[in-house]
Design a protein around this motif. Sequence first.
Motif, PDB file in Angstrom:
ATOM      1  N   ALA A  31     -74.569   4.770 -85.644  1.00  0.00           N
ATOM      2  CA  ALA A  31     -73.799   3.529 -85.730  1.00  0.00           C
ATOM      3  C   ALA A  31     -73.795   2.993 -87.155  1.00  0.00           C
ATOM      4  N   GLU A  32     -74.948   3.076 -87.819  1.00  0.00           N
ATOM      5  CA  GLU A  32     -75.025   2.591 -89.198  1.00  0.00           C
ATOM      6  C   GLU A  32     -74.165   3.442 -90.123  1.00  0.00           C
ATOM      7  N   LYS A  33     -74.174   4.763 -89.878  1.00  0.00           N
ATOM      8  CA  LYS A  33     -73.336   5.639 -90.695  1.00  0.00           C
ATOM      9  C   LYS A  33     -71.858   5.297 -90.504  1.00  0.00           C
ATOM     10  N   SER A  34     -71.486   5.057 -89.247  1.00  0.00           N
ATOM     11  CA  SER A  34     -70.100   4.712 -88.956  1.00  0.00           C
ATOM     12  C   SER A  34     -69.729   3.383 -89.604  1.00  0.00           C
ATOM     13  N   ARG A  35     -70.682   2.420 -89.529  1.00  0.00           N
ATOM     14  CA  ARG A  35     -70.427   1.119 -90.141  1.00  0.00           C
ATOM     15  C   ARG A  35     -70.288   1.246 -91.651  1.00  0.00           C
ATOM     16  N   ASP A  36     -71.148   2.050 -92.284  1.00  0.00           N
ATOM     17  CA  ASP A  36     -71.073   2.239 -93.736  1.00  0.00           C
ATOM     18  C   ASP A  36     -69.749   2.882 -94.136  1.00  0.00           C
ATOM     19  N   LYS A  37     -69.310   3.840 -93.311  1.00  0.00           N
ATOM     20  CA  LYS A  37     -68.030   4.494 -93.585  1.00  0.00           C
ATOM     21  C   LYS A  37     -66.894   3.485 -93.486  1.00  0.00           C
ATOM     22  N   TYR A  38     -66.989   2.603 -92.474  1.00  0.00           N
ATOM     23  CA  TYR A  38     -65.970   1.573 -92.283  1.00  0.00           C
ATOM     24  C   TYR A  38     -65.879   0.675 -93.512  1.00  0.00           C
ATOM     25  N   PHE A  39     -67.032   0.248 -94.027  1.00  0.00           N
ATOM     26  CA  PHE A  39     -67.024  -0.651 -95.171  1.00  0.00           C
ATOM     27  C   PHE A  39     -66.654   0.058 -96.465  1.00  0.00           C
ATOM     28  N   SER A  40     -66.912   1.355 -96.546  1.00  0.00           N
ATOM     29  CA  SER A  40     -66.450   2.113 -97.713  1.00  0.00           C
ATOM     30  C   SER A  40     -64.926   2.148 -97.739  1.00  0.00           C
ATOM     31  N   LEU A  41     -64.347   2.389 -96.557  1.00  0.00           N
ATOM     32  CA  LEU A  41     -62.888   2.378 -96.465  1.00  0.00           C
ATOM     33  C   LEU A  41     -62.340   0.993 -96.790  1.00  0.00           C
ATOM     34  N   TYR A  42     -63.036  -0.042 -96.323  1.00  0.00           N
ATOM     35  CA  TYR A  42     -62.606  -1.420 -96.561  1.00  0.00           C
ATOM     36  C   TYR A  42     -62.670  -1.757 -98.052  1.00  0.00           C
ATOM     37  N   ASP A  43     -63.783  -1.406 -98.690  1.00  0.00           N
ATOM     38  CA  ASP A  43     -63.976  -1.774-100.093  1.00  0.00           C
ATOM     39  C   ASP A  43     -63.066  -1.004-101.038  1.00  0.00           C
ATOM     40  N   PHE A  44     -62.837   0.262-100.729  1.00  0.00           N
ATOM     41  CA  PHE A  44     -62.102   1.102-101.670  1.00  0.00           C
ATOM     42  C   PHE A  44     -60.678   1.402-101.206  1.00  0.00           C
ATOM     43  N   SER A  45     -60.177   0.579-100.318  1.00  0.00           N
ATOM     44  CA  SER A  45     -58.781   0.707 -99.894  1.00  0.00           C
ATOM     45  C   SER A  45     -57.856   0.479-101.090  1.00  0.00           C
ATOM     46  N   PRO A  46     -56.691   1.138-101.142  1.00  0.00           N
ATOM     47  CA  PRO A  46     -55.748   0.901-102.243  1.00  0.00           C
ATOM     48  C   PRO A  46     -55.256  -0.545-102.299  1.00  0.00           C
ATOM     49  N   SER A  47     -55.329  -1.242-101.165  1.00  0.00           N
ATOM     50  CA  SER A  47     -54.901  -2.642-101.113  1.00  0.00           C
ATOM     51  C   SER A  47     -56.113  -3.557-101.159  1.00  0.00           C
ATOM     52  N   GLY A  48     -55.899  -4.733-101.731  1.00  0.00           N
ATOM     53  CA  GLY A  48     -56.948  -5.736-101.689  1.00  0.00           C
ATOM     54  C   GLY A  48     -56.953  -6.419-100.330  1.00  0.00           C
ATOM     55  N   TYR A  49     -58.133  -6.822 -99.873  1.00  0.00           N
ATOM     56  CA  TYR A  49     -58.253  -7.560 -98.617  1.00  0.00           C
ATOM     57  C   TYR A  49     -59.089  -8.806 -98.871  1.00  0.00           C
ATOM     58  N   VAL A  50     -58.668  -9.910 -98.241  1.00  0.00           N
ATOM     59  CA  VAL A  50     -59.398 -11.154 -98.404  1.00  0.00           C
ATOM     60  C   VAL A  50     -59.332 -11.935 -97.094  1.00  0.00           C
ATOM     61  N   THR A  51     -60.469 -12.524 -96.707  1.00  0.00           N
ATOM     62  CA  THR A  51     -60.538 -13.374 -95.519  1.00  0.00           C
ATOM     63  C   THR A  51     -60.718 -14.812 -95.978  1.00  0.00           C
ATOM     64  N   LEU A  52     -59.877 -15.703 -95.452  1.00  0.00           N
ATOM     65  CA  LEU A  52     -59.904 -17.110 -95.845  1.00  0.00           C
ATOM     66  C   LEU A  52     -60.201 -17.982 -94.635  1.00  0.00           C
ATOM     67  N   ASP A  53     -60.803 -19.148 -94.915  1.00  0.00           N
ATOM     68  CA  ASP A  53     -60.974 -20.103 -93.830  1.00  0.00           C
ATOM     69  C   ASP A  53     -59.707 -20.942 -93.700  1.00  0.00           C
ATOM     70  N   LYS A  54     -59.767 -21.946 -92.841  1.00  0.00           N
ATOM     71  CA  LYS A  54     -58.582 -22.759 -92.565  1.00  0.00           C
ATOM     72  C   LYS A  54     -58.068 -23.461 -93.817  1.00  0.00           C
ATOM     73  N   GLU A  55     -58.964 -23.762 -94.755  1.00  0.00           N
ATOM     74  CA  GLU A  55     -58.593 -24.478 -95.973  1.00  0.00           C
ATOM     75  C   GLU A  55     -58.186 -23.541 -97.105  1.00  0.00           C
ATOM     76  N   GLY A  56     -58.225 -22.250 -96.856  1.00  0.00           N
ATOM     77  CA  GLY A  56     -57.818 -21.301 -97.887  1.00  0.00           C
ATOM     78  C   GLY A  56     -58.930 -20.881 -98.817  1.00  0.00           C
ATOM     79  N   VAL A  57     -60.186 -21.131 -98.412  1.00  0.00           N
ATOM     80  CA  VAL A  57     -61.339 -20.746 -99.219  1.00  0.00           C
ATOM     81  C   VAL A  57     -61.720 -19.306 -98.887  1.00  0.00           C
ATOM     82  N   ILE A  58     -62.072 -18.534 -99.913  1.00  0.00           N
ATOM     83  CA  ILE A  58     -62.393 -17.116 -99.731  1.00  0.00           C
ATOM     84  C   ILE A  58     -63.763 -16.973 -99.074  1.00  0.00           C
TER      85      ILE A  58
END
Length: 409
Positions: A31-58
């Motif tokens: 599970a940890e290996k799968s999770r690490d792989k997931y976050f590697s894909l997330y971090d090094f995706s060609p696109s940027g990703y950002v999660t914001l709260d209701k007020e637009g804070v990162i």
Amino acid sequence: MQKMERPVGEDMRHAAGETAGIGGITDRSEAEKSRDKYFSLYDFSPSGYVTLDKEGVILEANLTFANMLGVERFRLLSRPLALFLEKSYWDILYFHREKAFSSKKREWCEVQFKKMNGEKFFAQLQTIAVKDQKENYTLSLSAIMDITERKAMEDSLRVAFRELQEIFQVSGDGLLALDENLNILRMNDVFAEVANIKSGKVIGKHYKDVIHEPLYPRIGRAVNEITQGAEYYQTEVEQTSEGGRLAIYRFRAHPFWDNDNHLAGMLIALRNVTEQMEIREAISREQKTLSFILENIDQGVITMDDEGYIIHMNSAAEKYTGIPRKEAVGGHVSDVITLAKERTDYTCVRCLQELANGIVEFREHAPCGKNIFMVCRDGNAVRIEPRCAPIMDEKRAITGATMIFKVIE
């Protein structure tokens, strides 16, 4: 004591762990290996990703987005995303996120970011509202793609389109562009005026519904000719304006093809050639008049190029020399004008000798003398009185000569 909510980053890691457990992965290390792989894909995706709260804070950002801005990731967290935008795009971002929360669907917009070093880049945001742990839509997830190159291309295309539009309108020719279905893509004012088309919406309509005689059948003929392999179609057409003035236009149709060599459209140009046609007709009348005069005078006329080769000979010259014009034209003047050596005063024939040798040096009408005898084809010698004149171009360079002679009885 109030229960603390798990941070969003922990939510994502928790979700990644749960996702890894689907399909029978129960071992924690797997599970940890799968999770690490997931976050590697997330971090090094060609696109940027950002999660914001209701007020637009990162709340969360991947490494790609941090690299886009040229800043360390931890410096993004807990700061409003708007701080990294050009100020003129703040409202666009605000209404974009409001729309995403309202529609609960993926929404997109274009904004301009500024890097830490002052450089700017355009980006497309695709945003969707997501639920928090309490199943409330208080978070948003945005994918960020750098579209600077695309925007530059769009700007270049926009400038080119605007320039084309200006050329289309200021052209002195009437221009009509049709698509593959022969619907009107574009028509300039000159074409509309020539075709007597009233003001109104014509874009998108089939040419048959807008254009009438005599242009209507010409377009149909152009389509037939081009679809059968012609590179273009050209003809002349008479058109009467609203004021009743008759004009002659050169009608020319050029196709353009798609990558599969199918007809993708056609450009039709109308050029007013009335004045040219009038000049051409005037020249034709002058030529006919001159030809009539040359054929009916009793003097022989021979025209030759700058090397002494005959271009034209009138009927009188044909009669006096005894040589048919068809035989003489293209031959050298020395083969047509043969001098009787024993009877001709050669001190008076400089011009004829120069012509015979293809050397034309005189600049004015020159008499060639009076004691000149020409041998006709039948062997008889007749006395002639020739005059020679050069033919010059606009730069006064000699391009030929004309000899006029009469027979002295």
